[in-house]
Design a protein around this motif. Sequence first.
Motif, short mmCIF file in Angstrom:
data_model
loop_
_atom_site.label_atom_id
_atom_site.label_comp_id
_atom_site.label_asym_id
_atom_site.label_seq_id
_atom_site.Cartn_x
_atom_site.Cartn_y
_atom_site.Cartn_z
N ASP A 1 -25.06 0.11 -8.27
CA ASP A 1 -24.35 1.18 -7.72
C ASP A 1 -23.61 1.12 -6.38
O ASP A 1 -22.61 1.45 -5.88
CB ASP A 1 -25.38 2.43 -7.43
N ALA A 2 -24.37 0.36 -5.51
CA ALA A 2 -23.66 -0.12 -4.07
C ALA A 2 -22.63 -0.91 -4.37
O ALA A 2 -21.48 -1.03 -3.38
CB ALA A 2 -24.81 -0.58 -3.33
N VAL A 3 -22.60 -1.70 -5.21
CA VAL A 3 -21.66 -2.68 -5.51
C VAL A 3 -20.47 -1.99 -6.07
O VAL A 3 -19.34 -2.20 -5.69
CB VAL A 3 -21.78 -3.99 -6.62
N VAL A 4 -20.59 -1.10 -7.08
CA VAL A 4 -19.30 -0.17 -7.50
C VAL A 4 -18.88 0.46 -6.62
O VAL A 4 -17.69 0.49 -6.25
CB VAL A 4 -20.01 0.53 -8.48
N ALA A 5 -19.75 1.18 -5.47
CA ALA A 5 -19.03 2.00 -4.41
C ALA A 5 -18.35 1.08 -3.41
O ALA A 5 -17.37 1.51 -3.00
CB ALA A 5 -20.27 2.72 -3.75
N ALA A 6 -18.72 -0.21 -3.37
CA ALA A 6 -17.90 -1.00 -2.31
C ALA A 6 -16.74 -1.37 -3.00
O ALA A 6 -15.75 -1.43 -2.27
CB ALA A 6 -18.89 -2.34 -2.21
N TRP A 7 -16.57 -1.48 -4.43
CA TRP A 7 -15.43 -1.92 -5.16
C TRP A 7 -14.52 -0.58 -4.73
O TRP A 7 -13.16 -0.84 -4.60
CB TRP A 7 -15.84 -2.10 -6.71
N HIS A 8 -15.18 0.41 -5.13
CA HIS A 8 -14.08 1.70 -5.04
C HIS A 8 -13.74 1.90 -3.35
O HIS A 8 -12.33 2.02 -3.34
CB HIS A 8 -14.98 3.04 -5.03
N THR A 9 -14.45 1.46 -2.48
CA THR A 9 -13.81 1.60 -0.98
C THR A 9 -12.82 0.45 -0.78
O THR A 9 -11.77 0.69 -0.33
CB THR A 9 -14.86 1.22 0.00
N ALA A 10 -13.06 -0.76 -1.25
CA ALA A 10 -12.05 -1.72 -1.18
C ALA A 10 -10.75 -1.56 -1.77
O ALA A 10 -9.62 -1.52 -1.33
CB ALA A 10 -12.55 -3.34 -1.56
N ALA A 11 -10.91 -0.76 -2.73
CA ALA A 11 -9.70 -0.26 -3.79
C ALA A 11 -8.97 0.79 -2.89
O ALA A 11 -7.77 0.86 -2.94
CB ALA A 11 -10.07 0.07 -5.17
N ASP A 12 -9.66 1.79 -2.41
CA ASP A 12 -9.06 2.54 -1.62
C ASP A 12 -8.15 2.06 -0.30
O ASP A 12 -7.14 2.72 0.18
CB ASP A 12 -9.99 3.53 -0.90
N GLU A 13 -9.03 1.13 0.38
CA GLU A 13 -8.25 0.58 1.51
C GLU A 13 -7.20 -0.39 1.09
O GLU A 13 -6.37 -0.57 1.78
CB GLU A 13 -9.34 -0.30 2.21
N LEU A 14 -7.04 -0.97 0.06
CA LEU A 14 -6.34 -1.99 -0.56
C LEU A 14 -5.46 -1.49 -1.60
O LEU A 14 -5.40 -2.18 -2.63
CB LEU A 14 -6.64 -3.49 -0.42
N ASN B 1 0.80 -1.18 0.11
CA ASN B 1 0.13 0.08 -0.02
C ASN B 1 0.83 1.24 0.17
O ASN B 1 0.32 2.19 -0.74
CB ASN B 1 -1.06 0.14 1.17
N ARG B 2 1.89 1.23 0.69
CA ARG B 2 2.71 2.42 0.54
C ARG B 2 3.54 2.63 -0.86
O ARG B 2 3.55 3.65 -1.45
CB ARG B 2 4.05 2.11 1.63
N ALA C 1 -16.62 -0.07 -12.51
CA ALA C 1 -15.96 0.36 -11.12
C ALA C 1 -14.70 1.14 -11.48
O ALA C 1 -14.65 2.19 -10.97
CB ALA C 1 -16.02 -0.73 -10.28
N ARG C 2 -14.08 0.42 -12.36
CA ARG C 2 -12.86 1.00 -12.64
C ARG C 2 -12.83 2.32 -13.49
O ARG C 2 -11.85 3.28 -13.04
CB ARG C 2 -12.17 -0.04 -13.69
N ALA C 3 -13.78 2.65 -14.38
CA ALA C 3 -13.85 3.42 -15.20
C ALA C 3 -14.48 4.78 -14.29
O ALA C 3 -13.98 6.25 -14.44
CB ALA C 3 -15.08 3.48 -16.08
N THR C 4 -15.03 4.68 -13.11
CA THR C 4 -15.52 5.67 -12.35
C THR C 4 -14.75 5.81 -10.91
O THR C 4 -14.92 6.77 -10.11
CB THR C 4 -17.20 5.46 -11.91
N TYR C 5 -13.52 5.15 -11.03
CA TYR C 5 -12.79 4.90 -9.72
C TYR C 5 -11.85 6.22 -9.67
O TYR C 5 -11.14 6.53 -10.71
CB TYR C 5 -12.05 3.80 -9.56
N ARG C 6 -11.87 7.08 -8.71
CA ARG C 6 -10.99 8.14 -8.44
C ARG C 6 -10.06 7.69 -7.24
O ARG C 6 -10.70 7.83 -6.15
CB ARG C 6 -11.59 9.57 -8.31
N PRO C 7 -9.14 7.40 -7.26
CA PRO C 7 -8.17 6.81 -6.08
C PRO C 7 -7.96 7.90 -4.93
O PRO C 7 -7.80 9.10 -5.55
CB PRO C 7 -6.73 6.38 -6.64
N ALA C 8 -8.13 7.34 -3.88
CA ALA C 8 -7.91 8.31 -2.76
C ALA C 8 -6.38 8.53 -2.81
O ALA C 8 -5.48 7.76 -2.94
CB ALA C 8 -8.13 7.74 -1.31
N PRO C 9 -5.83 9.83 -2.31
CA PRO C 9 -4.52 10.19 -2.19
C PRO C 9 -3.92 9.18 -1.20
O PRO C 9 -4.66 8.83 -0.18
CB PRO C 9 -4.30 11.49 -1.69
N ALA C 10 -2.53 9.09 -1.43
CA ALA C 10 -1.84 8.20 -0.30
C ALA C 10 -1.78 8.64 0.95
O ALA C 10 -1.55 10.02 1.10
CB ALA C 10 -0.39 7.99 -0.94
#
Length: 173
Positions: A74-87, A21-22, A146-155
């Motif tokens: 939409d909920a599943v896509v949001a969950a994918w985004h959150t998981a991607a932000d966490e990992l 993650n770092r 999910a990938r197309a709408t994903y905006r990664p959280a800053p490190a």
Amino acid sequence: MTWTSFHRRGEILRDVIASANRRRDGRLPVDLPGVAETFGDELTLLGALQLRWHTRLAGQIERELMAEPLELEDAVVAAWHTAADELPGVRAILDRERTAPSTPAISDAMAKATAKEHLLLAMMAGRVSTPDDAAARVGAGIEDRARATYRPAPAATPAPHGLLGRLKAVIAA
């Protein structure tokens, strides 16, 4: 596996995830102390990371669906985004090994894991009811969305590890 080795494996896996993650470079952190002795090979380590991702994703989907959204997809896509932000580092490793696997065994493992993830996404979005090829295609479409709408959280600054780390952080503040 003994209780001690089970805990040691979990500790090493947490270190691997924190390092990934770092770094966010998509490379397996096999250079960390204890990784080779604990996991043995890259496929085993990748399998543990894949399981961690899948578990996190499934948990996030459950959390999103508990709110009883009107649009399940939409909920599943949001969950994918959150998981991607966490990992983010784990996701980068999985993406890299999925597109450019380092061995044929890893290629096979990633294909199976991807198919299972697609089934999970499609079924939890309420778009299919049976785990078949059509469901996998629907799930792939949800992942693409999910990938197309994903905006990664800053490190983020890494959280202090353990009680001593938290105490040091409090004293420093």
